[in-house]
Design a protein around this motif. Structure first.
Motif: not given
Length: 132
Positions: A83-92, A94-99
């Motif tokens: 989930p940490l890497f998925l959050a970083k990927l979502a931030i990159a 620009n998918d803030m809800p998923t992040a």
């Protein structure tokens, strides 16, 4: 490691270690080769999939990285790295809800002493403030 793999090309421990070493050396293609072989031999190896996702990210192959991270999370829900890497990927992306969702998931399962906890908390707070 290479000698060990020459003697036994299916040595999953050596493949995992070689992939991790190649990632540290910034050779994503070599890491991916070792980690592809590992995941082929052990499709349920969550840490192998997380490492392979890192290699995919280094090669700008985000869809494949996301698939590996999601699969790793389903294989080993207690592993906080996915989930940490998925959050970083979502931030990159620009998918803030998923992040935010993935940062919350990370914070629920990560050991409090993990070095990434405080930055994850700060990032979650930052993203939450953006929505306000």
């Amino acid at each position: 490691l290479e000698r060990q793999l020459t003697l036994n090309p299916d040595d999953t421990h050596a493949l995992q270690n070689l992939g991790a070493v190649e990632l540290r050396l910034k050779d994503a293609k070599a890491a991916l080769a070792a980690l592809d072989r590992l995941v082929k031999l052990q499709p349920k190896n969550a840490s192998g999939r997380i490492n392979r996702a890192q290699a995919y990210l280094a090669l700008d192959r985000q869809e494949e990285a996301t698939r590996d991270l999601e699969r790793a999370r389903s294989l080993q829900p207690s592993n906080a790295q996915a989930p940490l890497f998925l959050a970083k990927l979502a931030i990159a992306q620009n998918d803030m809800p998923t992040a935010k969702e993935n940062l919350r998931a990370y914070l629920q399962i990560a050991p409090p002493s993990a070095p990434e906890v405080k930055p994850a908390m700060a990032e979650l707070e930052r993203l939450s403030n953006l929505a306000d």
